[in-house]
Motif scaffolding. Structure first.
Motif, mmCIF file in Angstrom:
data_model
loop_
_atom_site.group_PDB
_atom_site.id
_atom_site.type_symbol
_atom_site.label_atom_id
_atom_site.label_comp_id
_atom_site.label_asym_id
_atom_site.label_seq_id
_atom_site.Cartn_x
_atom_site.Cartn_y
_atom_site.Cartn_z
ATOM 1 N N LEU A 1 0.822 -1.200 0.000
ATOM 2 C CA LEU A 1 0.000 0.000 0.000
ATOM 3 C C LEU A 1 0.860 1.257 0.000
ATOM 4 O O LEU A 1 2.039 1.219 0.348
ATOM 5 N N PRO A 2 0.278 2.406 -0.380
ATOM 6 C CA PRO A 2 0.991 3.680 -0.179
ATOM 7 C C PRO A 2 1.251 3.868 1.313
ATOM 8 O O PRO A 2 0.791 3.072 2.139
ATOM 9 N N THR A 3 1.948 4.918 1.674
ATOM 10 C CA THR A 3 2.321 5.144 3.073
ATOM 11 C C THR A 3 1.108 5.026 3.992
ATOM 12 O O THR A 3 0.107 5.722 3.816
ATOM 13 N N THR A 4 1.212 4.120 4.973
ATOM 14 C CA THR A 4 0.104 3.815 5.869
ATOM 15 C C THR A 4 0.610 3.707 7.300
ATOM 16 O O THR A 4 1.668 3.128 7.546
ATOM 17 N N VAL A 5 -0.151 4.261 8.230
ATOM 18 C CA VAL A 5 0.152 4.143 9.655
ATOM 19 C C VAL A 5 -0.763 3.072 10.242
ATOM 20 O O VAL A 5 -1.990 3.130 10.086
ATOM 21 N N VAL B 1 -2.273 10.984 4.762
ATOM 22 C CA VAL B 1 -1.870 9.626 5.114
ATOM 23 C C VAL B 1 -3.063 8.818 5.637
ATOM 24 O O VAL B 1 -3.977 9.368 6.265
ATOM 25 N N VAL B 2 -3.054 7.521 5.351
ATOM 26 C CA VAL B 2 -4.107 6.617 5.823
ATOM 27 C C VAL B 2 -3.674 5.970 7.131
ATOM 28 O O VAL B 2 -2.537 5.501 7.256
ATOM 29 N N VAL B 3 -4.576 5.946 8.104
ATOM 30 C CA VAL B 3 -4.327 5.291 9.389
ATOM 31 C C VAL B 3 -5.285 4.116 9.516
ATOM 32 O O VAL B 3 -6.502 4.277 9.383
ATOM 33 N N LYS B 4 -4.748 2.914 9.770
ATOM 34 C CA LYS B 4 -5.557 1.718 9.961
ATOM 35 C C LYS B 4 -5.424 1.261 11.411
ATOM 36 O O LYS B 4 -4.327 1.264 11.976
ATOM 37 N N THR B 5 -6.530 0.853 12.011
ATOM 38 C CA THR B 5 -6.520 0.466 13.415
ATOM 39 C C THR B 5 -6.833 -1.020 13.591
ATOM 40 O O THR B 5 -7.559 -1.623 12.791
ATOM 41 N N TYR B 6 -6.278 -1.577 14.664
ATOM 42 C CA TYR B 6 -6.404 -3.001 14.988
ATOM 43 C C TYR B 6 -6.600 -3.128 16.496
ATOM 44 O O TYR B 6 -6.411 -2.183 17.262
ATOM 45 N N GLY B 7 -6.921 -4.344 16.932
ATOM 46 C CA GLY B 7 -7.025 -4.601 18.359
ATOM 47 C C GLY B 7 -8.203 -3.866 18.980
ATOM 48 O O GLY B 7 -9.323 -3.903 18.468
ATOM 49 N N GLU B 8 -7.951 -3.173 20.073
ATOM 50 C CA GLU B 8 -9.021 -2.520 20.826
ATOM 51 C C GLU B 8 -9.420 -1.161 20.258
ATOM 52 O O GLU B 8 -10.316 -0.504 20.805
ATOM 53 N N LEU C 1 -9.347 10.350 17.219
ATOM 54 C CA LEU C 1 -8.338 10.285 16.162
ATOM 55 C C LEU C 1 -8.860 10.886 14.863
ATOM 56 O O LEU C 1 -8.128 11.570 14.137
ATOM 57 N N ARG C 2 -10.116 10.645 14.583
ATOM 58 C CA ARG C 2 -10.715 11.151 13.352
ATOM 59 C C ARG C 2 -10.792 12.679 13.318
ATOM 60 O O ARG C 2 -10.910 13.271 12.245
ATOM 61 N N LYS C 3 -10.735 13.301 14.469
ATOM 62 C CA LYS C 3 -10.760 14.759 14.520
ATOM 63 C C LYS C 3 -9.411 15.359 14.131
ATOM 64 O O LYS C 3 -9.332 16.520 13.720
ATOM 65 N N HIS D 1 -8.033 10.450 7.380
ATOM 66 C CA HIS D 1 -8.357 9.106 6.887
ATOM 67 C C HIS D 1 -8.020 8.055 7.942
ATOM 68 O O HIS D 1 -6.897 7.540 7.993
ATOM 69 N N VAL D 2 -8.972 7.744 8.803
ATOM 70 C CA VAL D 2 -8.797 6.724 9.844
ATOM 71 C C VAL D 2 -9.835 5.628 9.609
ATOM 72 O O VAL D 2 -11.039 5.906 9.545
ATOM 73 N N TYR D 3 -9.379 4.375 9.504
ATOM 74 C CA TYR D 3 -10.288 3.267 9.212
ATOM 75 C C TYR D 3 -9.895 2.049 10.062
ATOM 76 O O TYR D 3 -8.724 1.831 10.355
ATOM 77 N N ALA D 4 -10.906 1.260 10.422
ATOM 78 C CA ALA D 4 -10.620 -0.064 10.977
ATOM 79 C C ALA D 4 -10.048 -0.909 9.847
ATOM 80 O O ALA D 4 -10.501 -0.832 8.710
#
Length: 278
Positions: A166-170, A221-228, A239-241, A245-248
């Motif tokens: 993917l492009p740069t992703t956090v 930048v895209v931020v993807k979340t995991y876990g809790e 985080l969305r504020k 771009h924040v997504y599960a």
């Protein structure tokens, strides 16, 4: 640092994971500061339930966990495969060229969490490897109780399991107040670290700090979340504020909530230079 040929689908279902296993019954552990979680993958029952054990006193962490291993009847069975991962801040991520170095030297800049540590150097096909330490008493107990056990640092599991190319992703993975942050770009790992985050403000601070240090644009930048870090949680909404771009990372919340322990089943481990340290 690349992970060529490693591609995992986030929406992978539990029955698919079990169907791909060669063994009939497997046990997976995730140890952390507050206790441990475990998942028994049984091809006969195909259960996806993760169980948890929390210690009552942090200074008795080893004692309480070992006692639980001895008295919990679900854990006193015969298993075809046992794998254990550790969420431990006592680690170093080192380039492949340093694989032959003494683990004690590679961990000079990490703070030991136990007086008696087992040092483990996990090597892989990647351009770097994890060197970490954990309780030698626990390692000994796991080997005595289960025989052959494969060990991992949680970061090793996380980096092997996130989507590549993917492009740069956090990537943000939250487990028991421990936040793993990984930054990837075009199949390369640009950053990985583990932070203790007792509050939502800590999660926001470290996320924005890492992005600032790497000069990542919070609007792009895209931020993807995991876990809790589920979409319904307050910290996810905060985080969305700050980040556009924040997504599960998956729509399969059951899998995502226990992303690390479910991902352990797909990892292979090779340890070298494992030794004790007082």
């Amino acid at each position: 640092m690349g992970f060529a040929g490693i591609h995992y689908l986030y929406a992978e279902k539990f029955d698919t994971i079990l169907a791909q296993k060669e063994h009939n019954k497997s046990l997976y552990f995730l140890f952390y500061k507050e206790g441990f979680s475990f998942w028994i993958a049984d091809s006969a029952t195909k259960t996806d339930k993760v169980s948890h054990f929390k210690v009552t006193h942090f200074n008795l962490w080893e004692t309480e966990i070992i006692k639980e291993l001895e008295v919990n009847l679900r854990l006193k069975r015969n298993f075809d495969e046992v794998k254990a991962a550790f969420i431990s801040s006592f680690f170093s991520l080192v380039p492949k060229d340093y694989a032959a170095e003494n683990p004690e030297v590679l961990l000079n800049f990490s703070e030991a969490e136990f007086e008696d540590n087992q040092l483990i150097h996990s090597v892989s096909e990647a351009e770097f490897s994890f060197v970490y330490g954990t309780s030698s008493v626990l390692i000994k107990k796991l080997k005595e109780q289960y025989g052959k056990v494969q060990f991992f640092h949680s970061g090793e599991v996380f980096l092997k399991s996130i989507e590549n190319g993917l492009p740069t992703t956090v990537h943000l993975n939250l487990n028991q107040h421990q936040l793993e942050i990984a930054v990837t770009s075009e199949s390369k790992v640009l950053f990985y670290n583990l932070f203790e985050t007792p509050t939502g403000e800590d999660i926001l601070f470290f996320t924005l700090f890492v992005m600032e240090q790497l000069e990542l644009d919070t609007n792009k930048v895209v931020v993807k979340t995991y876990g809790e870090l589920m979409p319904e949680t307050k910290v996810f909404q905060i985080l969305r504020k700050y980040v556009r771009h924040v997504y599960a990372a998956s729509k399969d919340e059951a899998f995502l909530r226990h992303f690390t322990i479910y991902s352990i089943s797909k990892c292979a481990s090779f340890q070298v230079n494992s030794e004790g340290k007082k």
